[in-house]
Design an enzyme around this catalytic site. Sequence first.
Site, short mmCIF file in Angstrom:
data_model
loop_
_atom_site.label_atom_id
_atom_site.label_comp_id
_atom_site.label_asym_id
_atom_site.label_seq_id
_atom_site.Cartn_x
_atom_site.Cartn_y
_atom_site.Cartn_z
N LYS A 1 0.83 -1.21 0.00
CA LYS A 1 0.00 0.00 0.00
C LYS A 1 0.87 1.26 0.00
CE LYS A 1 -1.77 1.80 3.90
NZ LYS A 1 -1.79 3.29 4.00
N ASN A 2 1.87 1.28 0.87
CA ASN A 2 2.67 2.50 1.04
C ASN A 2 3.63 2.75 -0.11
OD1 ASN A 2 1.40 3.10 3.46
ND2 ASN A 2 2.94 2.06 4.70
N ARG B 1 -4.44 10.45 4.31
CA ARG B 1 -3.37 11.42 4.38
C ARG B 1 -2.47 11.39 3.14
NH1 ARG B 1 1.96 11.87 5.99
NH2 ARG B 1 2.45 13.87 6.96
N CYS C 1 -5.75 8.16 9.35
CA CYS C 1 -5.83 7.55 10.68
C CYS C 1 -5.49 8.58 11.76
CB CYS C 1 -4.86 6.37 10.79
SG CYS C 1 -5.45 4.87 10.01
N ARG D 1 1.22 14.29 12.44
CA ARG D 1 1.84 14.08 11.13
C ARG D 1 1.76 15.34 10.25
NH1 ARG D 1 0.08 8.16 9.10
NH2 ARG D 1 -2.02 9.00 9.09
N ASP E 1 4.35 20.33 7.24
CA ASP E 1 5.21 21.51 7.15
C ASP E 1 6.52 21.22 6.43
OD1 ASP E 1 5.80 19.91 9.43
OD2 ASP E 1 7.03 21.51 10.26
N GLN E 2 7.02 20.00 6.52
CA GLN E 2 8.29 19.67 5.84
C GLN E 2 8.10 19.64 4.32
OE1 GLN E 2 11.23 19.50 7.74
NE2 GLN E 2 9.69 20.25 9.18
N ASP F 1 4.63 0.66 11.93
CA ASP F 1 3.46 -0.03 11.39
C ASP F 1 3.36 -1.48 11.84
OD1 ASP F 1 2.44 2.16 10.14
OD2 ASP F 1 2.99 1.58 8.11
N ARG G 1 -8.56 -0.50 4.40
CA ARG G 1 -7.71 0.54 3.83
C ARG G 1 -6.32 -0.01 3.49
NH1 ARG G 1 -6.36 4.66 7.44
NH2 ARG G 1 -5.29 5.50 5.62
#
Length: 416
Positions: free
Chosen positions: A22-23, A92, A116, A121, A124-125, A304, A396
Amino acid sequence: MDKLLIHGGHRLSGEIVVSGAKNAALPILCAGLLTDGDLRLSNIPNLQDVATMLKLLRQMGLRATPDGDALVLNGGAVNCLEASYDLVKTMRASILVLGPLLARFGEAKVSLPGGCAIGSRPVDQHIKGLQAMGAEISIDAGYIYAKAKRLKGTRVVTDMITVTGTENLLMAATLADGETVLENAAREPEVGDLAHLLIAMGANIEGVGTDRLVIQGVEKLHGAQHSVIADRIETGTFLCAVAAVGGDVTLKNTRPHLLDAALDKLREAGVILTAGSDWVRVQMAARPKAVSLRTTEYPGFPTDMQAQFMALNCIAAGTSHVTETIFENRFMHVQELNRLGAAIDIEGNTAIVQGVDKFVGAPVMATDLRASASLVIAALAAEGQTLIERIYHLDRGYDRMEVKLSAIGARIERVQ
């Protein structure tokens, strides 16, 4: 709303084919915005987050066409440069459209993200890096507004290691003018998988797999073919399930070496593991031993996998300490595990887990994606029946988990 009904205590045996990550799939789908050529992507997992991302991308005009087991993306007709709140609030990873849109089209309007509820999280970066590359960015009424005639290569040092931040800036830098250096970059395998796709599309990237990425911007990217890497977190989740319940299961289409930190902890817990380049066999016939752990960025123990390993520690012999350093609100599964008979106390960012003889089935509620997985593991090992509510979190990030578990002997069914 769907629920999972699980009758625990059944030994697991057989084979499972691990799905694509997924990621890795989510940023790779967003890379379709960077070119008007065809991207043919295989091993895309069938997940709710993937469906949400595709819905968002199609709203922008990107074409996504099934081709056998693969998906062909084409960004030649992208005409909407906005990611609305309605979709972004549920996931996100939607923030990953910001870099590609800005790099290729010179502007973007992206809602601040949701997902989630495991911590703040912040993005800003992402914003800091894009501003360093010359973008004009403002935030108004919950939206990020970004503009740049063409991004300029520069050196970006993020204040913290951020996976999605690295991915966003990496995609943006591929079309920037000149050289971009990303310092303190995330080293996760999913970042590397995205980089390999971008290189296949014509990007010039050095340092893949390290914390320093050097990107020479190009004028245009082209189409490519790519297979998404196996999901190391799905692999680890099933390994923990067998470790908790007992059994003998072989996981195929995976990459065990991407999960070395978790595999070391499983061996410490008494699990017997044998592995090849694309498979891992897990055998467990005894009560696990309690193992303490501390989450950290790759190649350390992944956040995770924290909830799943905590479920295993709950029925292990001894006491363990589980320290969470990545997200400040990632112990929401503790209350639900305690409902099943666990003995967990929280002190700051550390959970102290006193092993008990067994879980006892009860109604529980999932609070986030990995918390859902920990409850499934606990329910599989529990005496009696467990009903898990709000499993849309599970959908998800896990492709038909109940189907895969049923095939290896679990008594688990989806009910409404």
